[in-house]
Design a protein around this motif. Sequence first.
Motif, mmCIF file in Angstrom:
data_model
loop_
_atom_site.group_PDB
_atom_site.id
_atom_site.type_symbol
_atom_site.label_atom_id
_atom_site.label_comp_id
_atom_site.label_asym_id
_atom_site.label_seq_id
_atom_site.Cartn_x
_atom_site.Cartn_y
_atom_site.Cartn_z
ATOM 1 N N GLY A 272 68.292 93.803 16.230
ATOM 2 C CA GLY A 272 68.596 93.410 14.877
ATOM 3 C C GLY A 272 70.034 93.814 14.586
ATOM 4 N N HIS A 273 70.227 94.549 13.485
ATOM 5 C CA HIS A 273 71.595 94.894 13.076
ATOM 6 C C HIS A 273 72.194 96.016 13.916
ATOM 7 C CE1 HIS A 273 75.053 95.177 10.535
ATOM 8 N NE2 HIS A 273 74.762 96.404 10.122
ATOM 9 N N TYR A 274 71.359 96.941 14.405
ATOM 10 C CA TYR A 274 71.903 98.144 15.051
ATOM 11 C C TYR A 274 72.048 97.957 16.558
ATOM 12 C CZ TYR A 274 71.215 100.279 10.517
ATOM 13 O OH TYR A 274 71.288 100.572 9.180
ATOM 14 N N VAL A 275 72.826 96.956 16.936
ATOM 15 C CA VAL A 275 73.015 96.628 18.350
ATOM 16 C C VAL A 275 73.552 97.812 19.155
ATOM 17 C CG1 VAL A 275 74.034 94.984 19.977
ATOM 18 C CG2 VAL A 275 73.443 94.234 17.664
ATOM 19 N N PRO A 276 74.480 98.633 18.628
ATOM 20 C CA PRO A 276 74.972 99.757 19.435
ATOM 21 C C PRO A 276 73.890 100.756 19.826
ATOM 22 C CG PRO A 276 76.463 99.333 17.606
ATOM 23 C CD PRO A 276 75.227 98.516 17.354
ATOM 24 N N ILE A 277 72.791 100.768 19.089
ATOM 25 C CA ILE A 277 71.687 101.671 19.389
ATOM 26 C C ILE A 277 70.655 100.992 20.280
ATOM 27 C CG2 ILE A 277 69.832 103.082 18.402
ATOM 28 C CD1 ILE A 277 72.573 104.154 17.709
ATOM 29 N N THR A 278 70.353 99.732 19.991
ATOM 30 C CA THR A 278 69.252 99.053 20.684
ATOM 31 C C THR A 278 69.677 98.359 21.969
ATOM 32 O OG1 THR A 278 69.592 97.169 19.196
ATOM 33 C CG2 THR A 278 67.870 98.738 18.599
ATOM 34 N N GLU A 279 70.905 97.872 22.049
ATOM 35 C CA GLU A 279 71.394 97.237 23.275
ATOM 36 C C GLU A 279 72.831 97.667 23.571
ATOM 37 O OE1 GLU A 279 69.919 93.104 24.422
ATOM 38 O OE2 GLU A 279 69.703 93.050 22.238
ATOM 39 N N PRO A 280 73.031 98.958 23.827
ATOM 40 C CA PRO A 280 74.397 99.435 24.090
ATOM 41 C C PRO A 280 75.036 98.763 25.287
ATOM 42 C CG PRO A 280 72.780 101.099 24.714
ATOM 43 C CD PRO A 280 72.040 100.051 23.947
ATOM 44 N N GLY A 281 74.227 98.385 26.279
ATOM 45 C CA GLY A 281 74.790 97.753 27.472
ATOM 46 C C GLY A 281 75.424 96.416 27.186
ATOM 47 N N VAL A 282 74.882 95.676 26.231
ATOM 48 C CA VAL A 282 75.474 94.383 25.859
ATOM 49 C C VAL A 282 76.875 94.606 25.286
ATOM 50 C CG1 VAL A 282 75.290 92.419 24.284
ATOM 51 C CG2 VAL A 282 73.261 93.247 25.493
ATOM 52 N N VAL A 283 76.990 95.590 24.403
ATOM 53 C CA VAL A 283 78.290 95.881 23.797
ATOM 54 C C VAL A 283 79.280 96.358 24.854
ATOM 55 C CG1 VAL A 283 79.506 97.243 22.053
ATOM 56 C CG2 VAL A 283 77.158 96.464 21.618
ATOM 57 N N ALA A 284 78.842 97.279 25.700
ATOM 58 C CA ALA A 284 79.730 97.829 26.736
ATOM 59 C C ALA A 284 80.213 96.744 27.684
ATOM 60 C CB ALA A 284 79.019 98.937 27.512
ATOM 61 N N GLU A 285 79.360 95.804 28.018
ATOM 62 C CA GLU A 285 79.755 94.752 28.954
ATOM 63 C C GLU A 285 80.807 93.839 28.346
ATOM 64 O OE1 GLU A 285 80.319 93.035 32.378
ATOM 65 O OE2 GLU A 285 79.034 94.795 32.062
ATOM 66 N N GLU A 286 80.713 93.562 27.048
ATOM 67 C CA GLU A 286 81.738 92.738 26.398
ATOM 68 C C GLU A 286 83.057 93.484 26.290
ATOM 69 O OE1 GLU A 286 81.430 89.534 25.938
ATOM 70 O OE2 GLU A 286 79.444 89.789 26.821
ATOM 71 N N ILE A 287 82.993 94.784 26.086
ATOM 72 C CA ILE A 287 84.217 95.589 26.104
ATOM 73 C C ILE A 287 84.826 95.572 27.498
ATOM 74 C CG2 ILE A 287 85.146 97.914 25.831
ATOM 75 C CD1 ILE A 287 82.872 98.410 23.778
ATOM 76 N N ARG A 288 83.995 95.721 28.513
ATOM 77 C CA ARG A 288 84.496 95.679 29.886
ATOM 78 C C ARG A 288 85.233 94.366 30.167
ATOM 79 N NH1 ARG A 288 82.811 97.904 34.897
ATOM 80 N NH2 ARG A 288 80.891 98.737 33.983
ATOM 81 N N ARG A 289 84.666 93.287 29.684
ATOM 82 C CA ARG A 289 85.284 91.983 29.938
ATOM 83 C C ARG A 289 86.700 91.923 29.353
ATOM 84 N NH1 ARG A 289 86.066 87.163 27.710
ATOM 85 N NH2 ARG A 289 85.345 87.966 25.714
ATOM 86 N N LEU A 290 86.883 92.415 28.116
ATOM 87 C CA LEU A 290 88.202 92.384 27.495
ATOM 88 C C LEU A 290 89.155 93.369 28.166
ATOM 89 C CD1 LEU A 290 87.500 92.025 23.656
ATOM 90 C CD2 LEU A 290 88.266 90.291 25.276
ATOM 91 N N VAL A 291 88.651 94.533 28.570
ATOM 92 C CA VAL A 291 89.493 95.513 29.271
ATOM 93 C C VAL A 291 89.984 94.909 30.589
ATOM 94 C CG1 VAL A 291 89.436 97.704 30.519
ATOM 95 C CG2 VAL A 291 88.521 97.567 28.195
ATOM 96 N N THR A 292 89.100 94.232 31.294
ATOM 97 C CA THR A 292 89.467 93.617 32.584
ATOM 98 C C THR A 292 90.544 92.561 32.379
ATOM 99 O OG1 THR A 292 87.264 94.031 33.474
ATOM 100 C CG2 THR A 292 88.590 92.348 34.567
ATOM 101 N N VAL A 293 90.377 91.744 31.347
ATOM 102 C CA VAL A 293 91.380 90.708 31.051
ATOM 103 C C VAL A 293 92.715 91.347 30.733
ATOM 104 C CG1 VAL A 293 92.031 88.900 29.410
ATOM 105 C CG2 VAL A 293 89.692 88.990 30.305
ATOM 106 N N ALA A 294 92.692 92.424 29.930
ATOM 107 C CA ALA A 294 93.939 93.078 29.543
ATOM 108 C C ALA A 294 94.672 93.679 30.738
ATOM 109 C CB ALA A 294 93.648 94.163 28.510
ATOM 110 N N ARG A 295 93.939 94.035 31.787
ATOM 111 C CA ARG A 295 94.561 94.669 32.959
ATOM 112 C C ARG A 295 95.073 93.675 33.981
ATOM 113 N NH1 ARG A 295 90.019 99.489 33.730
ATOM 114 N NH2 ARG A 295 90.851 100.899 32.126
ATOM 115 N N THR A 296 94.767 92.405 33.794
ATOM 116 C CA THR A 296 95.204 91.400 34.768
ATOM 117 C C THR A 296 96.528 90.779 34.342
ATOM 118 O OG1 THR A 296 93.879 89.711 33.640
ATOM 119 C CG2 THR A 296 92.858 90.889 35.469
#
Length: 296
Positions: A272-296
């Motif tokens: 529902g609304h509290y995605v950082p609590i219920t699906e932290p991996g989804v959030v972390a993976e999207e952060i990883r994607r942007l970090v990877t792009v920024a490093r290329t």
Amino acid sequence: MARPPVGAPVRHVQGEPRPVRLPDGRELYATELAAGAAPPTVVFEAGAGATRSSWALVQPLVAAFAHAVVYDRSGMGRSAPDPVSRTMRRMADDLDGLLDGLGDGPFVLVGHSAGGPIVRLAAAARPERIAGLVLVDPSDEASEVLFGRPFRIAEKVVVRLNLALARAGLLGRLYRPMMRRLPPDARADMEREGFTPELVRTHIAQTRTYLDELVAFRDAPPELGDIPVTVVSGARTGSGMNARTRADANSAHAGRAAASPAGRHVLAHDSGHYVPITEPGVVAEEIRRLVTVART
């Protein structure tokens, strides 16, 4: 696994303290993991009434690949109160000051709920140092429900009720199911710092102008240029959101992602609304994607 020596300090799941002093002398309490990792640095902005502890499941995942910093807004958690105001502009300026204290960047900013517009506003102030935004079930000016009379009335009732519960020491009980998901040390921090009368009074101060400032984004949205924006939406109802309000929010989220030249809209199907609590991996993976792009 070897245990630390008896008497050795036990590392907190959210890392080491990294307080930052703002130009007016206030100190914001932050903690960091993976200091010294290659840029960009990932900085997290919590929701309206939340502290840094709300990121305790996401931050360690991000620290596996980037420098990850959480902090308490002024008047929240361990950060000094603000004697001036709690407008969105003021909160965004504080975040901008925090980034100054962390170095040159670049930064990926991550904002949950009401923190979404705050990171957008801060990013627009210095877009050249922002490598990307991840907005997690954010408040958005395209959402009609937020600006209707029923929502405004409900918001005022809820925060006043929360203040009464906080004074009675009962507010934390409402969030026990959510807190059970947190690591023990972060859960203890949230129980101790996340439901105090002082925090609720700060939340009330934020609500006085927040929606008026947000609706003004319709005519003058923060200019983000080509900053990549990823929006993560909860897919489920709950936490005060029925099917209609969830559909309204997610439609606004899809539009926000589409407004970015490198936008991306992601559904967290089990949240529902509290995605950082219920699906932290989804959030972390999207952060990883942007970090990877920024490093290329």
